[in-house]
Design an enzyme around this catalytic site. Structure first.
Site, mmCIF file in Angstrom:
data_model
loop_
_atom_site.group_PDB
_atom_site.id
_atom_site.type_symbol
_atom_site.label_atom_id
_atom_site.label_comp_id
_atom_site.label_asym_id
_atom_site.label_seq_id
_atom_site.Cartn_x
_atom_site.Cartn_y
_atom_site.Cartn_z
ATOM 1 N N THR A 63 49.130 39.217 39.322
ATOM 2 C CA THR A 63 48.207 40.508 38.836
ATOM 3 C C THR A 63 47.108 40.295 39.532
ATOM 4 O O THR A 63 46.160 41.388 39.465
ATOM 5 C CB THR A 63 47.793 40.092 37.258
ATOM 6 O OG1 THR A 63 47.153 41.356 36.828
ATOM 7 C CG2 THR A 63 47.121 38.836 37.165
ATOM 8 N N LYS A 64 46.630 39.046 40.356
ATOM 9 C CA LYS A 64 45.465 39.011 40.876
ATOM 10 C C LYS A 64 45.455 40.123 42.175
ATOM 11 O O LYS A 64 44.442 40.127 42.725
ATOM 12 C CB LYS A 64 45.098 37.720 41.267
ATOM 13 C CG LYS A 64 45.100 36.618 40.367
ATOM 14 C CD LYS A 64 43.812 37.188 39.379
ATOM 15 C CE LYS A 64 43.455 36.109 38.304
ATOM 16 N NZ LYS A 64 42.523 36.188 37.408
ATOM 17 N N ASP A 65 46.446 40.543 42.691
ATOM 18 C CA ASP A 65 46.357 41.526 43.730
ATOM 19 C C ASP A 65 45.594 42.605 43.427
ATOM 20 O O ASP A 65 44.969 43.350 44.405
ATOM 21 C CB ASP A 65 47.950 42.124 44.183
ATOM 22 C CG ASP A 65 48.747 41.064 44.872
ATOM 23 O OD1 ASP A 65 48.498 39.911 45.038
ATOM 24 O OD2 ASP A 65 49.862 41.531 44.998
#
Length: 346
Positions: free
Chosen positions: A47-49
């Site tokens: 999710t950090k993208d």
């Protein structure tokens, strides 16, 4: 690009629009409908993208980032990978201060993504000069023209999910989501997603998953920082020994804590029952979901979405290693079935 060839211009165009998948066997017997938002489908497998691309492009728009700039960040691994990936495509140098609690797999991936990595001791206070927070700050001060992402105290962390994850979930559930369950580390994912969902329907219940050894749950309940809550724990990317301003506690209804051991076994169970090879924090999220279901938080009419943050390949030396599980004391007669059975043919 040729109009008759269907191709993306670069890997960054693959970020977002991750699938929603029904959970079946692992939640069998519990009332309600359960769905997982699989963030491992992002190109950087987490999710950090979303925040890496959003914050970097916002810095470009504001003129803070210029050609040849260096990007600096603190990370348990996933944000670092995402920032390194974006930096490759956009041509920036990348320096990462990483907690020693991060798996060897994550650290090796960061190095191979071209980032310069500083591994800092995990079990020191946030204001200790050796902590990854302070190391990143020092490097930012020393390197002229550098930009410090500072995800724990960056409002853009929240904005990234308000503009992407929240709208995606509302559309994917056709507005029928009743509960959101998500792990809380920096707090950006749960806060941004919750802000959007509650604007659409104020009755959506948002539950954060916290770790034992973290201060977040008690702070949410009392608005007091209690350092006596802090002690070492193993789950990465979940909980905190400080209060991130990227967490909007007002849009979170309650917190549920999970243990290292239960979360590790649930990550393995998720693979065996759903075929979802996801990370330690995803195991924590599902463990919290099961605990909430057992407590009666959901009814037959509940449509519950749980955000599963990253891929299991980043934990091969941890929760998916029998040796590591045994070293932690996580495998006993009760959990003996977890041990992989391998037969060598001679």
């Amino acid at each position: 690009m040729r109009e008759d060839i269907q191709a993306y211009n670069n890997v960054l165009e693959l970020i977002g629009d991750t699938p929603l998948v029904r959970l079946n066997a692992i939640m069998d017997g519990f009332p309600g409908n359960y769905y997982a938002k699989i963030e491992a489908f992002n190109p950087g497998h987490s999710t950090k993208d979303r925040i890496a691309l959003y914050i970097i492009e916002e810095a470009e728009r504001r003129g803070v980032l210029k050609p040849g700039s260096t990007i600096i960040e603190t990370t348990s691994g996933n944000t670092g990978f995402s920032i390194a990936m974006v930096s490759i495509i956009k041509g920036y140098e990348c320096i990462l201060a990483v907690t020693s609690k991060s798996s060897k797999d994550k650290i090796a991936m960061l190095k191979n993504m071209g980032a310069k990595v500083y591994v800092c001791p995990a079990h020191v206070s946030a204001d200790d000069p050796r902590s990854y927070y302070q190391v990143a700050k020092r490097l930012h001060e020393e390197i002229k023209g550098s930009v410090y992402i500072n995800q724990y105290f960056n409002e853009l962390n929240i904005d990234a999910h308000y503009s992407s994850t929240g709208p995606e979930l509302w559309k994917q559930t056709n507005g029928k989501i009743t509960h959101l369950v998500a792990c809380c580390g920096t707090g950006g994912t749960i806060s941004g997603t919750s802000r959007y969902l509650k604007e659409q329907n104020k009755d959506v219940c948002v539950i954060g998953i916290d770790a034992y050894g973290s201060v977040l749950k008690k702070y949410h309940e009392t608005k007091e920082f209690d350092s006596s809550e802090i002690y070492p724990y193993r789950i990465e990317g979940l909980g905190k020994n400080l209060i991130p301003t990227a967490t909007d506690f007002d849009v979170i209804d309650k917190f549920e804590k999970v243990t290292d051991e239960d979360s590790a076994h649930t990550a393995r169970e998720l693979v065996l029952k759903e075929g979802l090879f996801l990370g330690y924090t995803s195991g924590a999220a599902i463990q919290g979901l099961k605990q909430l279901a057992l407590q009666g938080d959901f009814t037959e009419d509940s449509n519950v979405v749980v955000i599963l943050p990253d891929h299991g390949s980043r934990y091969m030396s941890k929760v998916f290693s029998d040796d590591w599980m045994m070293e932690q004391g996580f495998i006993d007669t009760k959990h003996e079935v977890s041990v992989t059975k391998i037969q060598f043919v001679k």
